[in-house]
Design an enzyme around this catalytic site. Structure first.
Site, PDB file in Angstrom:
ATOM      1  N   LYS A  22      -6.449  67.640 -37.121  1.00  0.00           N
ATOM      2  CA  LYS A  22      -6.614  68.198 -35.659  1.00  0.00           C
ATOM      3  C   LYS A  22      -7.961  67.537 -35.061  1.00  0.00           C
ATOM      4  O   LYS A  22      -8.017  67.192 -33.938  1.00  0.00           O
ATOM      5  CB  LYS A  22      -6.119  69.480 -35.579  1.00  0.00           C
ATOM      6  CG  LYS A  22      -6.634  70.269 -34.198  1.00  0.00           C
ATOM      7  CD  LYS A  22      -6.276  71.935 -34.327  1.00  0.00           C
ATOM      8  CE  LYS A  22      -7.186  72.496 -33.520  1.00  0.00           C
ATOM      9  NZ  LYS A  22      -8.558  72.769 -33.621  1.00  0.00           N
ATOM     10  N   ASN A  23      -8.991  68.007 -35.765  1.00  0.00           N
ATOM     11  CA  ASN A  23     -10.222  67.991 -35.294  1.00  0.00           C
ATOM     12  C   ASN A  23     -10.675  66.454 -35.344  1.00  0.00           C
ATOM     13  O   ASN A  23     -11.926  66.248 -34.713  1.00  0.00           O
ATOM     14  CB  ASN A  23     -11.345  68.977 -36.079  1.00  0.00           C
ATOM     15  CG  ASN A  23     -10.898  70.541 -35.628  1.00  0.00           C
ATOM     16  OD1 ASN A  23     -10.256  70.671 -34.746  1.00  0.00           O
ATOM     17  ND2 ASN A  23     -11.649  71.350 -36.397  1.00  0.00           N
ATOM     18  N   ARG A  90     -10.354  74.043 -25.982  1.00  0.00           N
ATOM     19  CA  ARG A  90     -11.748  73.769 -25.873  1.00  0.00           C
ATOM     20  C   ARG A  90     -11.834  72.528 -26.047  1.00  0.00           C
ATOM     21  O   ARG A  90     -12.950  71.919 -25.505  1.00  0.00           O
ATOM     22  CB  ARG A  90     -12.340  74.592 -26.989  1.00  0.00           C
ATOM     23  CG  ARG A  90     -14.040  74.401 -26.989  1.00  0.00           C
ATOM     24  CD  ARG A  90     -14.888  75.503 -27.583  1.00  0.00           C
ATOM     25  NE  ARG A  90     -16.147  75.136 -27.707  1.00  0.00           N
ATOM     26  CZ  ARG A  90     -17.027  75.530 -26.943  1.00  0.00           C
ATOM     27  NH1 ARG A  90     -16.590  76.249 -25.974  1.00  0.00           N
ATOM     28  NH2 ARG A  90     -18.303  75.178 -26.756  1.00  0.00           N
ATOM     29  N   CYS A 114      -9.461  79.009 -28.982  1.00  0.00           N
ATOM     30  CA  CYS A 114      -9.783  80.555 -29.561  1.00  0.00           C
ATOM     31  C   CYS A 114     -10.737  81.209 -29.073  1.00  0.00           C
ATOM     32  O   CYS A 114     -11.974  80.793 -28.746  1.00  0.00           O
ATOM     33  CB  CYS A 114      -9.852  80.157 -31.075  1.00  0.00           C
ATOM     34  SG  CYS A 114      -8.494  79.456 -31.993  1.00  0.00           S
ATOM     35  N   ARG A 119     -18.466  81.237 -26.445  1.00  0.00           N
ATOM     36  CA  ARG A 119     -18.444  79.730 -26.623  1.00  0.00           C
ATOM     37  C   ARG A 119     -19.021  78.966 -25.599  1.00  0.00           C
ATOM     38  O   ARG A 119     -18.212  78.497 -24.955  1.00  0.00           O
ATOM     39  CB  ARG A 119     -17.131  79.401 -27.280  1.00  0.00           C
ATOM     40  CG  ARG A 119     -16.835  79.844 -28.332  1.00  0.00           C
ATOM     41  CD  ARG A 119     -15.317  79.555 -28.977  1.00  0.00           C
ATOM     42  NE  ARG A 119     -15.331  77.952 -29.674  1.00  0.00           N
ATOM     43  CZ  ARG A 119     -14.297  77.552 -30.258  1.00  0.00           C
ATOM     44  NH1 ARG A 119     -13.073  77.899 -30.229  1.00  0.00           N
ATOM     45  NH2 ARG A 119     -14.567  76.245 -30.828  1.00  0.00           N
ATOM     46  N   PRO A 120     -20.117  78.988 -25.411  1.00  0.00           N
ATOM     47  CA  PRO A 120     -20.811  78.356 -24.043  1.00  0.00           C
ATOM     48  C   PRO A 120     -20.679  76.656 -24.144  1.00  0.00           C
ATOM     49  O   PRO A 120     -20.335  76.074 -25.144  1.00  0.00           O
ATOM     50  CB  PRO A 120     -22.124  78.662 -23.879  1.00  0.00           C
ATOM     51  CG  PRO A 120     -22.632  79.001 -25.437  1.00  0.00           C
ATOM     52  CD  PRO A 120     -21.377  79.505 -26.211  1.00  0.00           C
ATOM     53  N   ILE A 121     -20.591  76.239 -23.058  1.00  0.00           N
ATOM     54  CA  ILE A 121     -20.693  74.752 -22.922  1.00  0.00           C
ATOM     55  C   ILE A 121     -22.032  74.081 -22.539  1.00  0.00           C
ATOM     56  O   ILE A 121     -22.211  72.974 -22.366  1.00  0.00           O
ATOM     57  CB  ILE A 121     -19.629  74.046 -22.192  1.00  0.00           C
ATOM     58  CG1 ILE A 121     -19.580  74.656 -20.694  1.00  0.00           C
ATOM     59  CG2 ILE A 121     -18.342  74.314 -22.498  1.00  0.00           C
ATOM     60  CD1 ILE A 121     -18.650  73.798 -19.942  1.00  0.00           C
ATOM     61  N   ASP A 122     -23.153  74.848 -22.759  1.00  0.00           N
ATOM     62  CA  ASP A 122     -24.348  74.395 -22.025  1.00  0.00           C
ATOM     63  C   ASP A 122     -24.950  73.571 -22.713  1.00  0.00           C
ATOM     64  O   ASP A 122     -25.738  72.586 -22.111  1.00  0.00           O
ATOM     65  CB  ASP A 122     -25.352  75.813 -22.344  1.00  0.00           C
ATOM     66  CG  ASP A 122     -25.318  76.436 -23.596  1.00  0.00           C
ATOM     67  OD1 ASP A 122     -24.555  76.157 -24.454  1.00  0.00           O
ATOM     68  OD2 ASP A 122     -26.429  77.086 -24.055  1.00  0.00           O
ATOM     69  N   LEU A 123     -24.765  73.285 -24.003  1.00  0.00           N
ATOM     70  CA  LEU A 123     -25.471  72.109 -24.650  1.00  0.00           C
ATOM     71  C   LEU A 123     -24.651  70.833 -24.373  1.00  0.00           C
ATOM     72  O   LEU A 123     -25.294  69.663 -24.237  1.00  0.00           O
ATOM     73  CB  LEU A 123     -25.571  72.290 -25.965  1.00  0.00           C
ATOM     74  CG  LEU A 123     -26.324  73.362 -26.684  1.00  0.00           C
ATOM     75  CD1 LEU A 123     -26.204  73.741 -28.145  1.00  0.00           C
ATOM     76  CD2 LEU A 123     -27.876  73.194 -26.291  1.00  0.00           C
ATOM     77  N   ASP A 301     -13.893  77.517 -40.063  1.00  0.00           N
ATOM     78  CA  ASP A 301     -12.445  77.463 -39.785  1.00  0.00           C
ATOM     79  C   ASP A 301     -11.771  77.728 -41.102  1.00  0.00           C
ATOM     80  O   ASP A 301     -10.619  77.924 -41.132  1.00  0.00           O
ATOM     81  CB  ASP A 301     -12.232  75.824 -39.483  1.00  0.00           C
ATOM     82  CG  ASP A 301     -12.476  75.525 -38.038  1.00  0.00           C
ATOM     83  OD1 ASP A 301     -12.745  76.527 -37.079  1.00  0.00           O
ATOM     84  OD2 ASP A 301     -12.230  74.340 -37.574  1.00  0.00           O
ATOM     85  N   ARG A 394      -0.771  75.491 -32.524  1.00  0.00           N
ATOM     86  CA  ARG A 394      -2.025  74.575 -31.829  1.00  0.00           C
ATOM     87  C   ARG A 394      -2.488  73.713 -33.158  1.00  0.00           C
ATOM     88  O   ARG A 394      -3.084  72.677 -32.922  1.00  0.00           O
ATOM     89  CB  ARG A 394      -2.935  75.419 -31.488  1.00  0.00           C
ATOM     90  CG  ARG A 394      -2.817  76.080 -30.155  1.00  0.00           C
ATOM     91  CD  ARG A 394      -4.074  76.731 -29.370  1.00  0.00           C
ATOM     92  NE  ARG A 394      -5.020  75.720 -29.579  1.00  0.00           N
ATOM     93  CZ  ARG A 394      -6.170  76.109 -29.839  1.00  0.00           C
ATOM     94  NH1 ARG A 394      -6.659  77.553 -30.197  1.00  0.00           N
ATOM     95  NH2 ARG A 394      -7.402  75.518 -29.956  1.00  0.00           N
TER      96      ARG A 394
END
Ligand code: UD1
Length: 416
Positions: A22-23, A90, A114, A119-123, A301, A394
């Site tokens: 999946k990943n 995500r 999840c 779980r920021p997206i700042d980076l 995980d 998922r």
């Protein structure tokens, strides 16, 4: 709402074919939307994959699927990522780098996925700005524009998704990009391999990735690597039910930290080039501690699933989760089945093995936590009902059939 009904107590034994990762497939699908025609093989048919294919169709591309093969062709004609689908997973954030780099603009939305704590997206945003993008936010809409320029990016923390986003953006930037302190997951190497097969020039040397933009773009057929977390989950099922399994179509080298752990616990492990055999003795022993860390260390995980195994192993183990601040929602559910787990703090858990778990009605709150509930339900005495299975589908392809083929009793109940 559907649920799984599991009758526990059977010792699992037999063969399991491991699906594509999946990943690995999710970033590769985002990357394929900006390449020439691509055929992907060994694609796992998961709900995250169908949602990603729908995002790709809405970008204006043609998508043809047959069994585990996907063909993607055409050109991007729309640069707004579907909001509803973005909020389901995500990995929708991975279209940021791909589409921005190629089309010089993209509109994305705060991604879902999840709920594992902050779980920021700042980076992701920071990295695109480093490459020269101008980013404006309007409510939950993030509008990104600009012709990207290659640069050196020193990652402040190791992030899988940010590393992938930079790679996909940088292949269409002007000039070379160097990423330092990048993540080293095998799924990133699969993305690099795929992009290089398409004619790109990406090189990884340990923790540094160098991207040199090229003009060539080839028609490509690529086979997705096997899912190491699915393989580990089946090993956990074997360990929890004192069973024995042959896992086929995988890469044991991707599972070193997990194989070492199962061996230390007393399981017999044999590996071949693309196979793993695991046999579990009547008693297995908990290690004193487990710490989750980026690859090649013990993966976050697999933290919930190993907790299920530790719940009925001999001894006491302290798990320290270092990646996600609240990857702990499976604990209350495992306790309903009789597990003895103490939450020392939000990321530190002490598991004291008990002799037996008992069937209960439990709810999956996230993907890997849901897998942990299946493992415990298979080992428990009596019947369990697992709600929240939309999280589990998922990330696990044909999970009920695969479990039934090795002697487990699990049924999808659609009427609940
Ligand atoms: C990927 C995997 C996920 C896995 C995780 C960690 C995919 C599709 N998902 O997720 O299954 O659990 O790696 O191995 O491959 N962070 C920030 N700011 C950001 C981005 C990340 O602070 O902008 C933090 C995260 O909160 C986390 C850490 O960085 O604490 C690592 O997360 P990251 O590697 O980015 O995870 P994902 O790529 O989202």
């Amino acid at each position: 709402m559907s649920c799984y009904v599991v009758k526990g107590g059977n010792r699992l034994s037999g063969e399991v074919n491991i699906s594509g990762a999946k990943n690995a497939v999710l970033p590769i699908l985002a990357a394929a939307s900006i390449q020439n025609e691509t055929t992907l093989k060994n694609v796992p048919f998961l709900s995250d994959v169908s949602n990603t294919l729908q995002i790709i169709r809405e970008l204006g591309l043609n998508v043809v699927t047959e069994n585990n093969t996907v063909n993607i062709s055409g050109k991007v004609t729309n640069t707004i990522i579907n909001k509803f689908l973005s909020q389901k997973m995500r990995s929708s954030i991975l279209f940021l780098g791909a589409i921005l780099g190629k089309c010089q603009e993209v509109t994305i939305f705060e991604p879902g996925g999840c709920k594992l704590g902050e779980r920021p997206i700042d980076l992701h945003i920071w990295a695109m700005e480093k490459l020269g993008a101008k980013i404006t936010k309007k409510d939950d809409e993030i509008i990104c524009k600009g012709k990207l320029k290659g640069t050196q990016i020193n990652m402040p923390i190791v992030s899988v998704g940010v590393t992938e986003n930079i790679i996909m953006a940088a292949i269409n930037a002007e000039g070379i990009t160097i990423i330092n302190n990048c993540a080293k997951e095998p799924e990133i190497d699969d993305l690099i391999l795929y992009l290089n097969e398409c004619g790109n020039n990406i090189e990884r040397k340990n923790s540094t990735i160098i991207i040199t933009p090229t003009k060539t773009k080839n028609y490509t057929t690529h086979c997705i690597i096997p899912d190491r977390i699915e393989a580990a989950t089946f090993m956990a099922m074997a360990a929890a039910t004192k069973g024995e399994l042959f896992l086929k179509n995988l890469n044991p080298n991707h599972l070193n930290s997990i194989l070492n752990l199962f061996q230390k616990m007393g399981c017999i492990i044999k590996t071949d080039i693309d196979k793993i055999y695991i046999e579990t003795p009547y008693k297995i022993y908990s290690p004193p501690n487990i710490v989750t860390k980026p690859y090649p260390n013990f993966p976050t995980d697999f933290q919930p699933q190993i907790m299920s195994v530790l719940s009925t192993s001999q001894g006491c183990c302290v798990i320290k989760e270092t990646l996600f601040s609240s990857r702990n929602k499976h604990i209350s559910e495992l306790k309903k089945m009789g597990a003895n787990i103490e939450i020392i703090d939000e990321t530190t858990f002490e598991i004291n093995g008990v002799d037996l778990l008992y069937g209960a009605e439990v709810t999956a709150k996230d993907l890997r936590g849901g897998a942990a509930l299946i493992i415990s339900a298979l080992s428990a005495e009596g019947e369990s009902k697992i709600n929240g299975i939309e999280h589990i589908i998922r990330g696990y392809e044909n999970i009920c059939t695969k479990i039934e083929n090795i002697g487990g009793i699990i049924k999808l109940d659609k009427n609940r």
